[in-house]
Design a protein around this motif. Structure first.
Motif, mmCIF file in Angstrom:
data_model
loop_
_atom_site.group_PDB
_atom_site.id
_atom_site.type_symbol
_atom_site.label_atom_id
_atom_site.label_comp_id
_atom_site.label_asym_id
_atom_site.label_seq_id
_atom_site.Cartn_x
_atom_site.Cartn_y
_atom_site.Cartn_z
ATOM 1 N N HIS A 38 0.855 -1.187 0.000
ATOM 2 C CA HIS A 38 0.000 0.000 0.000
ATOM 3 C C HIS A 38 0.900 1.250 0.000
ATOM 4 O O HIS A 38 2.133 1.139 0.168
ATOM 5 N N PRO A 39 0.335 2.430 -0.185
ATOM 6 C CA PRO A 39 1.163 3.637 -0.308
ATOM 7 C C PRO A 39 2.079 3.896 0.881
ATOM 8 O O PRO A 39 3.185 4.412 0.713
ATOM 9 N N GLU A 42 5.126 1.772 0.445
ATOM 10 C CA GLU A 42 5.929 2.262 -0.681
ATOM 11 C C GLU A 42 6.724 3.501 -0.286
ATOM 12 O O GLU A 42 7.896 3.648 -0.663
ATOM 13 N N ASP A 237 -2.227 1.468 6.992
ATOM 14 C CA ASP A 237 -1.710 2.585 6.196
ATOM 15 C C ASP A 237 -2.447 3.850 6.596
ATOM 16 O O ASP A 237 -3.440 4.229 5.987
ATOM 17 N N ASP A 325 -7.747 5.218 -0.868
ATOM 18 C CA ASP A 325 -6.899 4.237 -1.539
ATOM 19 C C ASP A 325 -6.823 2.967 -0.718
ATOM 20 O O ASP A 325 -6.661 3.013 0.491
#
Length: 334
Positions: A38-39, A42, A237, A325
């Motif tokens: 997930h962001p 990352e 996240d 997201d």
């Protein structure tokens, strides 16, 4: 599939454990994999993966050790001792350093499912593993540990509340989706690998949350077992859900941030952990949202959980907000 035979006493005595070493090992696994789920992962990888890879490039023996130990279905046992409640990370690293070199090499052969590379026929593998894990902790986990610990503790609150709402079966089914499952007849599926069942009735069973990755199963004979699992949703996240500009203007940035996270029930302590706002600020935001009829309050055991009301859902939909997201799995000894 791999499964454990449990009983009511084993589950009643089980507990959740927050462990800095397990968080460090989960972070090492994420660095080894090199891609986030997930962001949030990352972004963390962008900050730390180059330094990690540079360190391994300068130390090819340790790089080979990591590649060999991170098997596709079995991780070398000595790399990740089963967490002990309250044990300092330094003590766990000392346990790794004290591993018999012959045992370390044997563990790597199991992970590799074959012979050991000639470059790993040496006695300093435990020391190298401990040094790498110490580096991962110092450089990539400790700077964020206070916040990560809050998130892990908040996840424990959520899981404990889930036990009171739906029982242990509901919790087990949600720990490692696609891997853990309550099978009935006191059987706990721990992964999808074809392994002999294990009778753990009367053993110590702990559940350990981590923020990166999904988790693994592990045990330490005699009689200690653990399921390591990844935090889910907003806790996995915290930056995934964006706040629509219109909501920020209407409610204020801090209150809107709390509001958009309440698409699923969260406690005050969870909201503090996820948003980074103070307890007093979160409490004031919740009171205003409650008075406006935009959120509802529910009790789950000892916890009080907050969730958007029907009116709150209408407001989020009208603002163009909503789901935001969206956000791996091998085992040790499985």
């Amino acid at each position: 599939m791999g499964w454990w035979q449990v009983d009511g006493d084993t589950l009643v005595r089980s507990r959740f454990v927050v462990c800095p070493f397990t968080e460090t090992f989960a972070s090492l696994r994420l660095l080894h994999r090199g891609t986030g789920a997930h962001p949030g992962e990352e972004a963390w990888l962008r900050a730390h993966l180059p330094g990690y890879r540079a360190r391994l490039a300068a130390d090819p023996v340790t790089a080979l050790l990591v590649r060999s130990g991170m098997g596709t279905s079995w991780i070398a046992d000595f790399l990740a001792p089963l967490p002990r409640d309250g044990t300092p990370l330094e003590e766990t690293l000392a346990r790794i350093r004290a591993t018999d070199p012959a045992r370390a090499r044997a563990d790597l052969q199991v992970s590799l499912r074959g012979p050991l590379p000639a470059a790993l026929e040496r006695d300093d593998l435990p020391e190298r593993a401990a040094a790498l894990l110490a580096h991962v902790w110092t450089a990539t986990v400790r700077p964020y540990w206070n916040r990560r610990r809050q998130i892990l503790e908040a996840d424990v609150v959520a899981r404990t509340a889930q036990v009171s709402r739906g029982g242990w079966a509901a919790v087990i089914d949600s720990l490692l989706p696609g891997q853990t499952r309550w099978l009935g007849d006191n059987r706990l599926q721990v992964n999808r690998h074809e392994r002999p069942p294990r009778d753990i009735r009367g053993a110590e069973l702990v559940f350990v949350p981590v923020t990166p990755g999904r988790g693994w199963a592990t045990w330490e004979e005699p009689g200690r077992y653990a399921l390591v699992y990844g935090c889910a949703g907003a806790l996995a996240d915290p930056g995934a859900r964006s706040v629509p500009a219109s909501l920020g203007t209407l409610l204020g940035a801090g209150r809107a941030r709390v509001f958009v996270l309440l698409d699923s029930p969260l406690s005050t302590s969870q909201l503090v952990a996820v948003t980074g706002q103070g307890l007093g600020s979160v409490g004031r935001h919740l009171r205003v949202l409650l008075d406006a009829g935009l959120v509802e309050r529910r009790r789950a055991g000892r916890s009080v959980l907050y969730v958007r009301s029907a009116a709150g859902e209408v407001l989020v939909a009208a603002s163009g907000g909503g789901a935001g997201d969206s956000p791996d799995g091998v085992s040790i000894r499985s």
